[in-house]
Design an enzyme around this catalytic site. Structure first.
Site, PDB file in Angstrom:
ATOM      1  N   SER A  28      36.744  19.239  11.561  1.00 25.60           N
ATOM      2  CA  SER A  28      36.944  20.241  10.508  1.00 25.60           C
ATOM      3  C   SER A  28      38.269  20.968  10.712  1.00 25.60           C
ATOM      4  O   SER A  28      38.334  21.981  11.413  1.00 25.60           O
ATOM      5  CB  SER A  28      35.789  21.247  10.509  1.00 25.60           C
ATOM      6  OG  SER A  28      34.564  20.584  10.308  1.00 25.60           O
ATOM      7  N   HIS A 138      41.273  25.530  12.805  1.00 28.83           N
ATOM      8  CA  HIS A 138      39.923  24.995  12.748  1.00 28.83           C
ATOM      9  C   HIS A 138      39.134  25.678  11.640  1.00 28.83           C
ATOM     10  O   HIS A 138      39.285  26.881  11.394  1.00 28.83           O
ATOM     11  CB  HIS A 138      39.212  25.183  14.090  1.00 28.83           C
ATOM     12  CG  HIS A 138      37.983  24.335  14.231  1.00 28.83           C
ATOM     13  ND1 HIS A 138      36.794  24.657  13.624  1.00 28.83           N
ATOM     14  CD2 HIS A 138      37.775  23.170  14.890  1.00 28.83           C
ATOM     15  CE1 HIS A 138      35.892  23.731  13.918  1.00 28.83           C
ATOM     16  NE2 HIS A 138      36.457  22.822  14.678  1.00 28.83           N
ATOM     17  N   HIS A 139      38.275  24.904  10.986  1.00 27.17           N
ATOM     18  CA  HIS A 139      37.501  25.425   9.860  1.00 27.17           C
ATOM     19  C   HIS A 139      36.586  26.574  10.290  1.00 27.17           C
ATOM     20  O   HIS A 139      36.163  27.390   9.453  1.00 27.17           O
ATOM     21  CB  HIS A 139      36.666  24.293   9.249  1.00 27.17           C
ATOM     22  CG  HIS A 139      36.439  24.439   7.779  1.00 27.17           C
ATOM     23  ND1 HIS A 139      36.173  25.650   7.177  1.00 27.17           N
ATOM     24  CD2 HIS A 139      36.446  23.532   6.779  1.00 27.17           C
ATOM     25  CE1 HIS A 139      36.013  25.476   5.883  1.00 27.17           C
ATOM     26  NE2 HIS A 139      36.172  24.201   5.603  1.00 27.17           N
ATOM     27  N   ALA A 140      36.242  26.665  11.570  1.00 23.35           N
ATOM     28  CA  ALA A 140      35.407  27.771  12.032  1.00 23.35           C
ATOM     29  C   ALA A 140      36.112  29.117  11.877  1.00 23.35           C
ATOM     30  O   ALA A 140      35.466  30.164  11.840  1.00 23.35           O
ATOM     31  CB  ALA A 140      35.000  27.561  13.492  1.00 23.35           C
ATOM     32  N   ASN A 311      33.673  31.917   7.256  1.00 21.65           N
ATOM     33  CA  ASN A 311      33.353  31.039   6.134  1.00 21.65           C
ATOM     34  C   ASN A 311      32.335  31.715   5.235  1.00 21.65           C
ATOM     35  O   ASN A 311      31.296  32.179   5.696  1.00 21.65           O
ATOM     36  CB  ASN A 311      32.806  29.711   6.651  1.00 21.65           C
ATOM     37  CG  ASN A 311      33.872  28.858   7.301  1.00 21.65           C
ATOM     38  OD1 ASN A 311      34.544  28.084   6.638  1.00 21.65           O
ATOM     39  ND2 ASN A 311      34.063  29.014   8.608  1.00 21.65           N
TER      40      ASN A 311
END
Length: 347
Positions: A28, A138-140, A311
């Site tokens: 991700s 990072h998508h986190a 998110n």
């Protein structure tokens, strides 16, 4: 940067996006690419990164795994090294296509888990003395909408920079104004949730029939929302590797809005129609017939007053028809499907 606040704990969505990297195919990574009229100087770039780390504390933290793998990872303060996180590259002329080709490997590359999971690349040498940036994280750390807000902290809207700098010492409580702003929406969310619980407790007395049938409707909605997608798709897209290629197509927003108005839909409906049309043309070129394709789309849940980190979206899984050659028909069908999904109580 001793005045950087501690980011809020990972949400369940953040945790999921961090853990699915056990499968490299699901890695991700968010990559935001933009064009600049010229490259920033070293001092100004360092100042922008320092300011961004203060405004967005998550940029100066890494994720530490939980003890024995139980629970969620936690943010731990880590040193931000400009030599590691920021790099410069040069190309011999060109524009966005050449920039995308240069940074494409970054879209699939893993992060150093001992450092904050982000990097910034400044690309110089574009036509006319222009430059570009590629912000990778990072998508986190954030979703797509949050990514644009993170990029805003790094970019100055004018050559003079932001109207007000955050160079003052940390407040007496040891936090920063940005840190308090990040905590406020979480507190508001908790208070709002408590208020909703109180209001919900009065519903059965006023609407006994709804109180009995609502759980059934929600259960059916959850099943539609969480059930596996139909076993449809493309044999051409099976077994793909980790390499990624990046391409961009520029379309004036006014044209997209005009197309959306022509079908009484939204710009997103037009985008989905374009995606389904691209699926159709790709398969026709390879001599394969595909009627529909399973597709996942993010549904934004971030309020205008919420910070850029973390998110705030839900994935809706739907099946798009791809065999109809008329883009207007595909846009109307896509719009109807999305509206049905957005009305699901489980969302």
């Amino acid at each position: 940067m001793t005045d950087v606040a501690t980011p809020p704990p990972l949400s369940p969505e953040d945790d999921l996006l961090w853990r699915i990297e056990a499968d490299p195919v699901l890695r991700s990574t968010v990559l935001v690419v933009g064009l600049l009229d010229r490259a920033p100087g070293p001092r100004r770039l360092a100042s922008a990164v320092t300011r961004a780390c203060r405004e967005v504390p998550v940029l100066s933290h890494r994720l530490a795994p939980p003890p024995l793998g139980l629970g969620r990872p936690a943010w731990r303060r880590a040193e931000v090294s400009l030599d590691h996180h920021v790099r410069r590259a040069r190309i011999a002329g060109g524009g966005l296509d050449e920039v995308l080709a240069l940074v494409a490997p970054d879209a699939a590359a893993p992060f150093d888990l001992e450092r904050p999971p982000w990097s910034l690349t400044i690309v110089e040498g574009l036509d006319g003395g222009a430059a570009a940036f590629a912000l990778r994280f990072h998508h986190a750390i954030a979703d797509g909408v949050g990514a644009l807000r993170l990029a805003h902290h790094l970019l100055d809207p004018t050559r003079r920079g932001p109207a007000r700098r955050r160079d003052e010492p940390a407040p007496p409580d040891g936090g920063t104004t940005a840190g308090r702003d990040e905590a406020a929406p979480r507190d508001a969310g908790i208070a709002g949730a408590a208020a909703r619980v109180v209001r919900a407790a009065t519903v059965p007395a006023r609407h006994p029939v709804d109180a009995v049938t609502a759980p059934t409707r929600l259960g059916r909605s959850l099943w539609r929302f969480l059930r596996p997608a139909p076993a449809t798709g493309s044999p051409l897209l099976a077994g793909r590797g980790l390499d990624r290629a990046l391409h961009a197509r520029t379309v004036p927003l006014a044209d997209l809005r005009a197309a959306a108005a022509a079908v009484d839909g939204t710009v997103n409906d037009v985008l989905l129609a374009a995606v389904s049309g691209a699926y159709r043309r790709y398969h026709e070129r390879h001599g394969v017939t595909v009627v529909e394709m399973p597709t996942s789309i993010p549904v934004n849940r971030r309020g205008d007053d919420e910070p850029g980190g973390g998110n705030r979206f839900t994935m809706a899984r739907l099946v798009l028809p791809v065999d109809d050659p008329d883009p207007a028909t595909r846009a109307r069908i896509a719009g109807a499907i999305v509206r049905r999904w957005r009305a699901e109580p489980a969302l």
